[in-house]
Enzyme design. Sequence first.
Site, PDB file in Angstrom:
ATOM      1  CG  LEU A  21     -44.675 -98.422  25.800  1.00 44.12           C
ATOM      2  CD1 LEU A  21     -43.460 -99.172  26.324  1.00 44.12           C
ATOM      3  CD2 LEU A  21     -45.506 -97.882  26.944  1.00 44.12           C
ATOM      4  CE  LYS A  76     -46.403-100.817  10.904  1.00 44.76           C
ATOM      5  NZ  LYS A  76     -45.268-101.565  11.473  1.00 44.76           N
ATOM      6  CG  ASN A  97     -42.707 -96.818  10.213  1.00 46.15           C
ATOM      7  OD1 ASN A  97     -42.030 -96.404   9.263  1.00 46.15           O
ATOM      8  ND2 ASN A  97     -42.266 -96.798  11.457  1.00 46.15           N
ATOM      9  CB  ALA A 137     -46.063-111.678   3.784  1.00 42.40           C
ATOM     10  N   GLY A 139     -47.196-105.403   6.567  1.00 37.23           N
ATOM     11  CA  GLY A 139     -46.337-104.229   6.602  1.00 37.23           C
ATOM     12  C   GLY A 139     -45.099-104.415   7.444  1.00 37.23           C
ATOM     13  CE1 TYR A 230     -44.168-100.919  22.805  1.00 32.58           C
ATOM     14  CE2 TYR A 230     -44.242-101.337  20.441  1.00 32.58           C
ATOM     15  CZ  TYR A 230     -44.561-100.551  21.529  1.00 32.58           C
ATOM     16  OH  TYR A 230     -45.279 -99.403  21.354  1.00 32.58           O
ATOM     17  N   GLY A 251     -39.057-107.351  20.835  1.00 35.74           N
ATOM     18  CA  GLY A 251     -39.475-106.252  19.977  1.00 35.74           C
ATOM     19  C   GLY A 251     -39.164-104.868  20.503  1.00 35.74           C
TER      20      GLY A 251
END
Length: 298
Positions: A21, A76, A97, A137, A139, A230, A251
Amino acid sequence: MSNSSTIMRAGLIGSGIQASLTPAMHMAEAHSQGFTYRYDLLDLDLLGAGAERLSELIKQAEAKGFIGLNITHPFKQAVIPLLDTLSEDAATLGAVNTVVLRDGKRHGHNTDWWGFAEAFRRRLLDVELRHVVQLGAGGAGAATVYAILMLGADAVTIFDPDDGRVSKLVAAMEARFPSARIAAGSDLSAAMSDASGLIHSTPTGMANYPGLPLDANLLTARQWVAEIVYFPLETTLLAEARQRGCRVVDGGGMAVFQAVGAFRLFTGHEADASRMMRHFMEMTGTGDLGQNLLGALG
């Protein structure tokens, strides 16, 4: 119509990101502020490629005049050698990010940690942070453990199948937070029996990675659970946690607030967090998360 030379362009690089999104949030906010902004998905799954294409994609974005790129799972950390500079947070985390493309240089940032911290602070500010267990553990995990330590966690135990990755993250966090107790976990059951709360920072629960990241019977009502996934907003983990009486944060807040931070870095415009949250609610058809966060935002 706007001349193409005046259109700001940005993009998201990741794998399996068609449901993201983020593009819609960025473009809707720009529209509300009265400027034209195009945000593209650069999905390596659709390209049938992996990290070996990162350098090429960034060069293509630069050639097209992109102002920035968001980077998501699983790149990342892989993107870092391709950048010219790192912000202090990104350097500490070893994860990026958000890449700002400016004056022929690539500047790496991390807005994930702030996004997670803002969402957590608005939903679970009063919870106990005596001992936090974290799964993951990578990014995203680097960002969430940094955030929870910034929020005052006394101790964090991190679990990840990659021992080297956990050790590297523990060392980085110990250097940054010398008064906290930070360790690699070996016995999840024992750690959860002592835990105040759980942070889930792996892809498990995403549409492409369904399932639970741990045995749900390890959760108890005295614990809180924070999720980074999310899509879907209500993961199997959160559903199980709610059933057991845990306080939870999904999230969605992290997704919105990291976008707020990236929007600022890319465009130089301050995003309206409340407006972005309302748009997120509309797109996901959710109310509880957004209403609680909107109330906290005022």
